[in-house]
Design a protein around this motif. Sequence first.
Motif, PDB file in Angstrom:
ATOM      1  N   UNK A  31       8.166   0.799  -2.774  1.00  0.00           N
ATOM      2  CA  UNK A  31       8.040  -0.209  -1.715  1.00  0.00           C
ATOM      3  C   UNK A  31       7.088   0.228  -0.600  1.00  0.00           C
ATOM      4  N   UNK A  32       7.133   1.496  -0.219  1.00  0.00           N
ATOM      5  CA  UNK A  32       6.252   1.943   0.868  1.00  0.00           C
ATOM      6  C   UNK A  32       4.783   1.880   0.463  1.00  0.00           C
ATOM      7  N   UNK A  33       4.485   2.139  -0.807  1.00  0.00           N
ATOM      8  CA  UNK A  33       3.111   2.038  -1.290  1.00  0.00           C
ATOM      9  C   UNK A  33       2.688   0.573  -1.329  1.00  0.00           C
ATOM     10  N   UNK A  34       3.570  -0.289  -1.849  1.00  0.00           N
ATOM     11  CA  UNK A  34       3.291  -1.734  -1.896  1.00  0.00           C
ATOM     12  C   UNK A  34       2.961  -2.254  -0.495  1.00  0.00           C
ATOM     13  N   UNK A  35       3.771  -1.895   0.473  1.00  0.00           N
ATOM     14  CA  UNK A  35       3.572  -2.384   1.845  1.00  0.00           C
ATOM     15  C   UNK A  35       2.302  -1.823   2.481  1.00  0.00           C
ATOM     16  N   UNK A  36       1.923  -0.613   2.102  1.00  0.00           N
ATOM     17  CA  UNK A  36       0.705  -0.016   2.642  1.00  0.00           C
ATOM     18  C   UNK A  36      -0.549  -0.636   2.042  1.00  0.00           C
ATOM     19  N   UNK A  37      -0.434  -1.202   0.847  1.00  0.00           N
ATOM     20  CA  UNK A  37      -1.597  -1.714   0.118  1.00  0.00           C
ATOM     21  C   UNK A  37      -1.760  -3.220   0.238  1.00  0.00           C
ATOM     22  N   UNK A  38      -0.713  -3.964  -0.015  1.00  0.00           N
ATOM     23  CA  UNK A  38      -0.792  -5.428  -0.102  1.00  0.00           C
ATOM     24  C   UNK A  38      -0.758  -6.042   1.295  1.00  0.00           C
ATOM     25  N   UNK A  39      -1.670  -6.967   1.582  1.00  0.00           N
ATOM     26  CA  UNK A  39      -1.647  -7.642   2.889  1.00  0.00           C
ATOM     27  C   UNK A  39      -0.274  -8.275   3.157  1.00  0.00           C
ATOM     28  N   UNK A  40       0.133  -8.229   4.400  1.00  0.00           N
ATOM     29  CA  UNK A  40       1.475  -8.679   4.793  1.00  0.00           C
ATOM     30  C   UNK A  40       1.820 -10.062   4.248  1.00  0.00           C
ATOM     31  N   UNK A  41       0.903 -11.010   4.322  1.00  0.00           N
ATOM     32  CA  UNK A  41       1.195 -12.389   3.907  1.00  0.00           C
ATOM     33  C   UNK A  41       1.369 -12.536   2.391  1.00  0.00           C
ATOM     34  N   UNK A  42       1.043 -11.496   1.612  1.00  0.00           N
ATOM     35  CA  UNK A  42       1.189 -11.544   0.147  1.00  0.00           C
ATOM     36  C   UNK A  42       2.292 -10.626  -0.373  1.00  0.00           C
ATOM     37  N   UNK A  43       2.960  -9.898   0.494  1.00  0.00           N
ATOM     38  CA  UNK A  43       3.901  -8.869   0.046  1.00  0.00           C
ATOM     39  C   UNK A  43       5.103  -9.396  -0.723  1.00  0.00           C
ATOM     40  N   UNK A  44       5.497 -10.631  -0.572  1.00  0.00           N
ATOM     41  CA  UNK A  44       6.637 -11.142  -1.336  1.00  0.00           C
ATOM     42  C   UNK A  44       6.201 -12.032  -2.495  1.00  0.00           C
ATOM     43  N   UNK A  45       4.947 -11.907  -2.895  1.00  0.00           N
ATOM     44  CA  UNK A  45       4.412 -12.711  -3.991  1.00  0.00           C
ATOM     45  C   UNK A  45       3.879 -11.818  -5.108  1.00  0.00           C
ATOM     46  N   UNK A  46       3.531 -12.441  -6.223  1.00  0.00           N
ATOM     47  CA  UNK A  46       2.916 -11.733  -7.342  1.00  0.00           C
ATOM     48  C   UNK A  46       1.478 -11.393  -6.979  1.00  0.00           C
ATOM     49  N   UNK A  48      -1.711  -9.305  -8.880  1.00  0.00           N
ATOM     50  CA  UNK A  48      -2.105  -8.672 -10.140  1.00  0.00           C
ATOM     51  C   UNK A  48      -2.584  -7.242  -9.899  1.00  0.00           C
ATOM     52  N   UNK A  49      -2.602  -6.466 -10.955  1.00  0.00           N
ATOM     53  CA  UNK A  49      -3.022  -5.071 -10.852  1.00  0.00           C
ATOM     54  C   UNK A  49      -4.461  -4.944 -10.367  1.00  0.00           C
ATOM     55  N   UNK A  50      -5.322  -5.848 -10.788  1.00  0.00           N
ATOM     56  CA  UNK A  50      -6.714  -5.808 -10.335  1.00  0.00           C
ATOM     57  C   UNK A  50      -6.836  -5.998  -8.837  1.00  0.00           C
ATOM     58  N   UNK A  51      -6.137  -6.984  -8.293  1.00  0.00           N
ATOM     59  CA  UNK A  51      -6.176  -7.215  -6.842  1.00  0.00           C
ATOM     60  C   UNK A  51      -5.497  -6.075  -6.097  1.00  0.00           C
ATOM     61  N   UNK A  52      -4.378  -5.584  -6.636  1.00  0.00           N
ATOM     62  CA  UNK A  52      -3.696  -4.444  -6.012  1.00  0.00           C
ATOM     63  C   UNK A  52      -4.641  -3.252  -5.918  1.00  0.00           C
ATOM     64  N   UNK A  53      -5.357  -3.001  -6.998  1.00  0.00           N
ATOM     65  CA  UNK A  53      -6.313  -1.898  -7.018  1.00  0.00           C
ATOM     66  C   UNK A  53      -7.421  -2.106  -5.980  1.00  0.00           C
ATOM     67  N   UNK A  54      -7.920  -3.333  -5.871  1.00  0.00           N
ATOM     68  CA  UNK A  54      -8.949  -3.640  -4.866  1.00  0.00           C
ATOM     69  C   UNK A  54      -8.420  -3.432  -3.445  1.00  0.00           C
ATOM     70  N   UNK A  55      -7.207  -3.920  -3.186  1.00  0.00           N
ATOM     71  CA  UNK A  55      -6.610  -3.741  -1.860  1.00  0.00           C
ATOM     72  C   UNK A  55      -6.439  -2.253  -1.545  1.00  0.00           C
ATOM     73  N   UNK A  56      -5.983  -1.479  -2.533  1.00  0.00           N
ATOM     74  CA  UNK A  56      -5.776  -0.042  -2.334  1.00  0.00           C
ATOM     75  C   UNK A  56      -7.095   0.660  -2.024  1.00  0.00           C
ATOM     76  N   UNK A  57      -8.138   0.315  -2.762  1.00  0.00           N
ATOM     77  CA  UNK A  57      -9.455   0.907  -2.507  1.00  0.00           C
ATOM     78  C   UNK A  57      -9.923   0.579  -1.092  1.00  0.00           C
ATOM     79  N   UNK A  58      -9.808  -0.703  -0.711  1.00  0.00           N
ATOM     80  CA  UNK A  58     -10.260  -1.133   0.616  1.00  0.00           C
ATOM     81  C   UNK A  58      -9.511  -0.426   1.744  1.00  0.00           C
ATOM     82  N   UNK A  59      -8.234  -0.103   1.507  1.00  0.00           N
ATOM     83  CA  UNK A  59      -7.426   0.562   2.542  1.00  0.00           C
ATOM     84  C   UNK A  59      -7.399   2.073   2.393  1.00  0.00           C
ATOM     85  N   UNK A  60      -8.056   2.582   1.350  1.00  0.00           N
ATOM     86  CA  UNK A  60      -8.096   4.024   1.150  1.00  0.00           C
ATOM     87  C   UNK A  60      -6.773   4.624   0.712  1.00  0.00           C
ATOM     88  N   UNK A  61      -5.961   3.842  -0.007  1.00  0.00           N
ATOM     89  CA  UNK A  61      -4.654   4.315  -0.469  1.00  0.00           C
ATOM     90  C   UNK A  61      -4.760   4.733  -1.929  1.00  0.00           C
TER      91      UNK A  61
END
Length: 87
Positions: A31-46, A48-61
């Motif tokens: 959960x802590x990784x999810x919250x650090x990566x996914x934008x707040x407004x999307x955290x309770x939604x699906x 995809x791994x591709x978008x998650x990876x993009x968000x993580x790269x953009x945030x340096x996680x």
Amino acid sequence: MTNRLSGWNNCQRQTCKACGVADKFDFNVPQDVWCAVVPHHLQSYVVCLGCFDDFARDKGVNYATSLRTIYFAGDQAVLRLDVMSIT
């Protein structure tokens, strides 16, 4: 191929709320990784791994050590993919 593009065979498949594409990969991170990566407004939604990876790269996680197993849900089979090494 027409059915795949139009989504006729995937009417039950979840879609990523960031990009709108049918989600074929199921993955879990703490959960802590999810919250650090996914934008707040999307955290309770699906997301995809591709978008998650993009968000993580953009945030340096670096989430690689938090990811253990990925499931691919295709139309003909479900495959379990294990993370073997992390660079």
